[in-house]
Design a protein around this motif. Structure first.
Motif, PDB file in Angstrom:
ATOM      1  N   LYS A 361       0.882  -1.154   0.025  1.00  0.00           N
ATOM      2  CA  LYS A 361      -0.023   0.030  -0.002  1.00  0.00           C
ATOM      3  C   LYS A 361       0.719   1.320  -0.105  1.00  0.00           C
ATOM      4  CE  LYS A 361      -4.119  -2.118   2.367  1.00  0.00           C
ATOM      5  NZ  LYS A 361      -4.923  -1.973   3.507  1.00  0.00           N
ATOM      6  N   GLY A 362       2.115   1.076  -0.150  1.00  0.00           N
ATOM      7  CA  GLY A 362       3.232   2.412   0.052  1.00  0.00           C
ATOM      8  C   GLY A 362       3.059   2.956   1.495  1.00  0.00           C
ATOM      9  N   VAL A 363       3.111   2.320   2.413  1.00  0.00           N
ATOM     10  CA  VAL A 363       2.872   2.962   3.888  1.00  0.00           C
ATOM     11  C   VAL A 363       3.924   2.623   4.856  1.00  0.00           C
ATOM     12  CG1 VAL A 363       1.416   2.871   5.901  1.00  0.00           C
ATOM     13  CG2 VAL A 363       0.213   2.837   3.712  1.00  0.00           C
ATOM     14  N   TYR A 364       4.427   3.470   5.309  1.00  0.00           N
ATOM     15  CA  TYR A 364       5.516   3.453   6.350  1.00  0.00           C
ATOM     16  C   TYR A 364       5.316   4.289   7.538  1.00  0.00           C
ATOM     17  CZ  TYR A 364      10.048   3.407   8.883  1.00  0.00           C
ATOM     18  OH  TYR A 364      10.784   3.225   9.721  1.00  0.00           O
ATOM     19  N   ARG A 365       5.036   4.011   8.687  1.00  0.00           N
ATOM     20  CA  ARG A 365       4.790   4.519   9.805  1.00  0.00           C
ATOM     21  C   ARG A 365       5.833   4.020  10.830  1.00  0.00           C
ATOM     22  NH1 ARG A 365      -1.684   3.155   9.352  1.00  0.00           N
ATOM     23  NH2 ARG A 365      -1.787   4.292   7.256  1.00  0.00           N
ATOM     24  N   LYS A 366       6.269   5.180  11.682  1.00  0.00           N
ATOM     25  CA  LYS A 366       7.261   4.898  12.732  1.00  0.00           C
ATOM     26  C   LYS A 366       6.981   5.992  13.821  1.00  0.00           C
ATOM     27  CE  LYS A 366      12.270   5.110  13.779  1.00  0.00           C
ATOM     28  NZ  LYS A 366      13.535   5.438  13.000  1.00  0.00           N
ATOM     29  N   LEU A 367       6.826   5.504  15.106  1.00  0.00           N
ATOM     30  CA  LEU A 367       6.568   6.223  16.224  1.00  0.00           C
ATOM     31  C   LEU A 367       7.992   6.216  17.076  1.00  0.00           C
ATOM     32  CD1 LEU A 367       3.051   5.265  17.364  1.00  0.00           C
ATOM     33  CD2 LEU A 367       3.807   6.996  15.827  1.00  0.00           C
ATOM     34  N   VAL A 368       8.421   7.425  17.595  1.00  0.00           N
ATOM     35  CA  VAL A 368       9.716   7.372  18.407  1.00  0.00           C
ATOM     36  C   VAL A 368       9.108   7.840  19.830  1.00  0.00           C
ATOM     37  CG1 VAL A 368      11.890   8.303  18.721  1.00  0.00           C
ATOM     38  CG2 VAL A 368      11.138   8.080  16.488  1.00  0.00           C
ATOM     39  N   ASN A 382      -0.667   7.733   2.994  1.00  0.00           N
ATOM     40  CA  ASN A 382      -1.739   8.322   3.742  1.00  0.00           C
ATOM     41  C   ASN A 382      -2.063   7.633   5.062  1.00  0.00           C
ATOM     42  OD1 ASN A 382      -1.788  10.031   1.549  1.00  0.00           O
ATOM     43  ND2 ASN A 382      -3.252   8.763   0.544  1.00  0.00           N
ATOM     44  N   TRP A 383      -2.504   8.581   6.087  1.00  0.00           N
ATOM     45  CA  TRP A 383      -2.824   7.929   7.398  1.00  0.00           C
ATOM     46  C   TRP A 383      -3.819   9.073   7.864  1.00  0.00           C
ATOM     47  CZ3 TRP A 383       0.879   7.471  11.879  1.00  0.00           C
ATOM     48  CH2 TRP A 383       0.625   6.511  12.970  1.00  0.00           C
ATOM     49  N   ASP A 384      -5.291   8.322   8.235  1.00  0.00           N
ATOM     50  CA  ASP A 384      -6.288   9.068   8.820  1.00  0.00           C
ATOM     51  C   ASP A 384      -5.828   9.719   9.968  1.00  0.00           C
ATOM     52  OD1 ASP A 384      -7.819   8.763   6.561  1.00  0.00           O
ATOM     53  OD2 ASP A 384      -9.026   6.971   7.329  1.00  0.00           O
ATOM     54  N   GLU A 385      -5.082   9.130  10.809  1.00  0.00           N
ATOM     55  CA  GLU A 385      -4.760   9.718  12.232  1.00  0.00           C
ATOM     56  C   GLU A 385      -3.610  10.541  12.114  1.00  0.00           C
ATOM     57  OE1 GLU A 385      -5.790   6.072  15.138  1.00  0.00           O
ATOM     58  OE2 GLU A 385      -4.038   5.796  13.805  1.00  0.00           O
ATOM     59  N   GLU A 386      -3.219  11.130  10.903  1.00  0.00           N
ATOM     60  CA  GLU A 386      -2.089  12.122  10.746  1.00  0.00           C
ATOM     61  C   GLU A 386      -2.158  13.282  11.818  1.00  0.00           C
ATOM     62  OE1 GLU A 386       0.147  14.903   7.484  1.00  0.00           O
ATOM     63  OE2 GLU A 386      -1.627  13.685   6.834  1.00  0.00           O
ATOM     64  N   ASN A 387      -3.173  13.989  11.671  1.00  0.00           N
ATOM     65  CA  ASN A 387      -3.260  15.203  12.423  1.00  0.00           C
ATOM     66  C   ASN A 387      -3.158  14.919  13.882  1.00  0.00           C
ATOM     67  OD1 ASN A 387      -3.405  18.176  11.689  1.00  0.00           O
ATOM     68  ND2 ASN A 387      -4.996  17.927  13.219  1.00  0.00           N
ATOM     69  N   GLU A 388      -3.722  13.916  14.316  1.00  0.00           N
ATOM     70  CA  GLU A 388      -3.638  13.595  15.672  1.00  0.00           C
ATOM     71  C   GLU A 388      -2.205  13.327  16.330  1.00  0.00           C
ATOM     72  OE1 GLU A 388      -7.001  10.745  17.031  1.00  0.00           O
ATOM     73  OE2 GLU A 388      -7.631  10.975  15.308  1.00  0.00           O
ATOM     74  N   ILE A 389      -1.584  12.591  15.063  1.00  0.00           N
ATOM     75  CA  ILE A 389      -0.046  12.015  15.438  1.00  0.00           C
ATOM     76  C   ILE A 389       0.593  13.173  15.704  1.00  0.00           C
ATOM     77  CG2 ILE A 389       1.728  11.078  14.574  1.00  0.00           C
ATOM     78  CD1 ILE A 389      -0.105   9.130  15.652  1.00  0.00           C
ATOM     79  N   LYS A 390       0.422  14.264  14.716  1.00  0.00           N
ATOM     80  CA  LYS A 390       1.329  15.643  14.772  1.00  0.00           C
ATOM     81  C   LYS A 390       1.176  16.377  16.096  1.00  0.00           C
ATOM     82  CE  LYS A 390       0.928  16.515  10.008  1.00  0.00           C
ATOM     83  NZ  LYS A 390       0.198  17.567   9.110  1.00  0.00           N
ATOM     84  N   ILE A 391      -0.269  16.326  16.589  1.00  0.00           N
ATOM     85  CA  ILE A 391      -0.400  17.004  17.928  1.00  0.00           C
ATOM     86  C   ILE A 391      -0.155  16.241  19.139  1.00  0.00           C
ATOM     87  CG2 ILE A 391      -2.230  17.787  19.408  1.00  0.00           C
ATOM     88  CD1 ILE A 391      -3.953  18.319  16.715  1.00  0.00           C
ATOM     89  N   ALA A 392       0.021  14.765  18.953  1.00  0.00           N
ATOM     90  CA  ALA A 392       0.402  14.093  20.123  1.00  0.00           C
ATOM     91  C   ALA A 392       2.071  14.122  20.363  1.00  0.00           C
ATOM     92  CB  ALA A 392       0.029  12.511  19.728  1.00  0.00           C
ATOM     93  N   VAL A 393       2.614  14.394  19.090  1.00  0.00           N
ATOM     94  CA  VAL A 393       4.204  14.632  18.964  1.00  0.00           C
ATOM     95  C   VAL A 393       4.511  15.896  19.609  1.00  0.00           C
ATOM     96  CG1 VAL A 393       6.062  15.278  17.674  1.00  0.00           C
ATOM     97  CG2 VAL A 393       4.724  13.252  17.224  1.00  0.00           C
ATOM     98  N   LYS A 394       3.616  16.949  19.241  1.00  0.00           N
ATOM     99  CA  LYS A 394       4.004  18.288  19.768  1.00  0.00           C
ATOM    100  C   LYS A 394       3.737  18.458  21.322  1.00  0.00           C
ATOM    101  CE  LYS A 394       2.612  23.104  18.813  1.00  0.00           C
ATOM    102  NZ  LYS A 394       1.866  24.069  17.835  1.00  0.00           N
ATOM    103  N   GLN A 395       2.593  17.715  21.778  1.00  0.00           N
ATOM    104  CA  GLN A 395       2.152  17.402  23.092  1.00  0.00           C
ATOM    105  C   GLN A 395       2.829  16.567  24.072  1.00  0.00           C
ATOM    106  OE1 GLN A 395      -1.833  17.015  23.226  1.00  0.00           O
ATOM    107  NE2 GLN A 395      -2.420  19.319  22.555  1.00  0.00           N
TER     108      GLN A 395
END
Length: 660
Positions: A361-368, A382-395
């Motif tokens: 599917k051309g998908v790679y996701r990594k959480l640090v 593409n990832w539906d949770e993208e914006n939530e992940i950005k905010i979670a990283v910021k917070q």
């Protein structure tokens, strides 16, 4: 910087507004404009003069690659001052500052005009890095930094046939994909890694798959050595001696801070203009913000830190002593239909990495993660949770061990694959990270009368910087996002319509007649009555059905993932036509009885629904109505259900023929 004296705040200069000198801003890019807007908001009496070197009105540089790709219009690039009182702000377009007298506190532009200042803000941005190679000034050689550069590249895209892009960072990748057309060749030079070396090998492979599937050839570890041509570029020579025909060379090899003016007037510079935590330079009355500055040995090639720096600078000028600190890096590449970005810390000491990979599917996701706190992320695909992940990283949000284990299996954090409606998110949920606009602010703007993405942008600034939050704005407005153009869409549409015509002919036309004349030694009815020819057409039909299943195999098994999926869809539609023709030959356009009728009905039904899916997909970019897209989903489900029914029916059919 520790030797700086505390600068006197701006309000000390404005006891008599008629006598006060203005704040002068050099640079009218997004960061300079942001500083002007904040000054107007924070100070009731401040006068502001903004100098812009280009003659164009202020525009959003960040979205130039989207303009090049045709995703935004020139009008959508406009970045005007969003203020009510314009009488306090003077904009001077096409005026380049060539001198600054720090003793008299004046600036002089290239037309000889002298303007006094109370405070000076340098927002001079950055300039392209151009390799020291002969003939770099030939026609057909471009950098990509300004609106005029973009217009030149749009013209080249329609005429150039062999393009070469230097640079594999965000701008180079976006440029290569935007310049690719069906009738041209695009090569992308990659000296070391795509996007960022910290992504890792697997992420590089997935991203490389997408670039190659876009029709772009990647040139690895073989940099440009020479440019060949008289007045116009004709060829390039690589380090290994290979020569390549080239009529357009685009240099996206990075940027460096614009420090020429600062160096000329004696400010401290290293990589950029050195500033302290208040954004002051070595002159306490001169500030530097955005891509031109250097803070804590770091320079900034993206816009979001510049906005925070503008806020810190204005806070200090107006007497509120707020300190700047380096923020998490937030980089996003804006491809046509493919999300790619990385956020936060990727290589923190003591951190753990959790990954999910699906190359099919051309998908790679990594959480640090460090101490169960999310401190960084890589998103490719593409990832539906993208914006939530950005905010979670910021917070630096805390994640449970169970959630992280599930993520490695499913690629999801919340195990809710369906996208949540933006209107149901909390009011303090940040929708636009660049401008910090919350869902509550957007809802209030909609209630006040904003009914389009553009009007929401004018009211709240959401979506006006990088544009990545526009799909969420459309979701909030209940407006469908534009669909993407599929490759070979015209050919797939034609093949799908032809298949539907053949199906109608098979069902409603009279069966092929038996020849009455005995003058010919061979008659057409042998094709469906003669045992040998019946087997030839039958096994040919079976072979075509097996070949058509290659698309499903390609989707589900990594080792078969060769070429772009749209090319496979095109081949699938052609095989479907051939299978229909062979079916007509095999049956003589007779529907049959009992088991044969059931097999014929399922085969024609599967082909019909597949053809309808082809029509919907080929016309997808013209239809933005949600109901039409749901029709495609239902036809796909029926198509797949009927296809699963074919193997057992075919098995019974073959068994009955040979057994009886």
């Amino acid at each position: 910087m520790s030797g700086n004296n505390l600068a006197e705040p701006l309000h000390a200069y404005f006891n008599d507004p008629l006598e006060a000198d203005p704040v002068v801003i050099v640079g009218n890019g997004p960061v300079g404009i942001k500083a002007a807007q904040l000054l107007v908001a924070k100070s009731q009496d401040s006068k502001i003069v903004i100098f812009g070197e280009e003659r164009e009105a202020p525009y959003n540089r960040v979205q130039l690659s989207q303009y090049l790709a045709g995703k935004v219009s020139e009008a959508e690039l406009d970045n005007p001052l969003k203020i009510e009182d314009h009488s306090r702000v003077e904009q001077k377009l096409g005026h380049k500052i060539i001198a600054v007298d720090r003793q008299l506190k004046t600036v002089t532009d290239d037309q000889g005009n002298v303007t006094p200042y109370s405070k000076l803000i340098l927002a001079t941005g950055s300039q392209p890095v151009v390799p020291a190679i002969a003939n770099v000034d030939l026609e057909g050689v471009y950098t990509f930094r300004t609106l005029n550069d973009t217009k030149s590249l749009i013209n080249e895209r329609s005429s150039a046939s062999k393009l070469y892009v230097i640079g594999s960072g965000p701008l180079g990748l976006e440029t290569a994909v935007a310049m690719k057309q069906p009738n041209n060749e695009v090569k992308l030079e990659v000296r070391s890694n795509l996007l960022n070396r910290d992504l890792g090998e697997q992420a590089q492979e997935v991203l490389s798959d997408y670039v190659k599937a876009s029709g772009i050839e990647i040139v690895h570890h073989n940099p440009l050595a020479a440019i060949i041509g008289d007045s116009h570029i004709e060829q390039i020579e690589l380090q290994n001696g290979e020569r390549i025909d080239c009529d357009c060379l685009i240099i996206c090899a990075g940027v460096k801070p614009s420090t020429f003016l600062a160096e000329k007037i004696g400010l401290e510079t290293r990589k950029g203009i050195v500033v302290d935590e208040k954004m002051r330079t070595s002159d306490p009355d001169v500030y530097a913000i955005g891509e031109c500055c250097e803070f804590d040995d770091m320079t900034f090639g993206i816009v979001s830190p510049g906005f925070s720096q503008a806020k810190t600078c204005v806070e200090h000028i107006t007497g509120n002593f707020h300190s700047y600190f380096n923020e998490n890096i937030h980089v996003q590449v804006k491809f046509n239909d493919y999300t790619t970005g990385y956020f936060g810390e990727l290589l923190a000491e003591g951190s753990l990495n959790y990954t999910y990979v699906n190359r099919l599917k051309g998908v790679y996701r990594k959480l640090v993660v460090k101490n169960n706190l999310l401190i960084g992320a890589i998103i490719i695909g593409n990832w539906d949770e993208e914006n939530e992940i950005k905010i979670a990283v910021k917070q630096k949000k805390k994640l449970t061990e169970k959630a992280l284990r599930e993520f490695e299996i499913t690629g999801l954090i919340h195990q809710k694959p369906k996208q949540k409606l933006v209107e149901h998110l909390p009011r303090d949920y940040i929708v636009c990270l660049c401008e910090g606009v919350t869902r509550g602010e957007l809802s209030r703007a909609i209630t006040s009368g904003c009914r389009t993405v553009e009007s929401l942008g004018e009211k709240t600034c959401a979506g006006t910087v990088c544009g990545s939050c526009k799909p969420m704005l459309m979701n909030l407005l209940d407006a469908p996002a534009p669909n993407l153009v599929m490759r070979h869409q015209k050919s797939i549409l034609s093949a799908s319509i032809l298949s539907i015509i053949l199906i109608i002919a098979t069902v409603f036309f009279q069966p092929l007649s038996i020849a009455e004349s005995v003058q010919f030694s061979w008659h057409i009815e042998k094709l469906w009555f003669d045992n040998f020819w019946k087997q030839v057409s039958g096994y040919s039909l079976l072979g075509l059905c097996v070949f058509a299943s290659a698309l499903a195999i390609r989707k589900r098994f990594k080792k078969f993932r060769v070429g772009h999926v749209d090319s496979w869809r095109y081949a699938h539609s052609i095989v479907g036509i051939l299978a229909l023709v062979m079916l007509m030959v095999h049956t003589g356009m007779r529907l049959g009885d009992n088991l044969n009728f059931a097999l014929m009905a399922v085969f024609l039904g599967a082909t019909l629904t597949g053809s309808l899916v082809g029509v919907f997909m080929a016309r997808n970019h013209h239809w933005s109505d949600f109901k039409l897209r749901k029709h495609r989903l239902w036809w796909s489900r029926i198509h797949h259900t009927l296809l699963w029914m074919l193997p057992p029916l075919l098995g019974f059919h073959i068994l009955s023929v040979y057994y009886f």
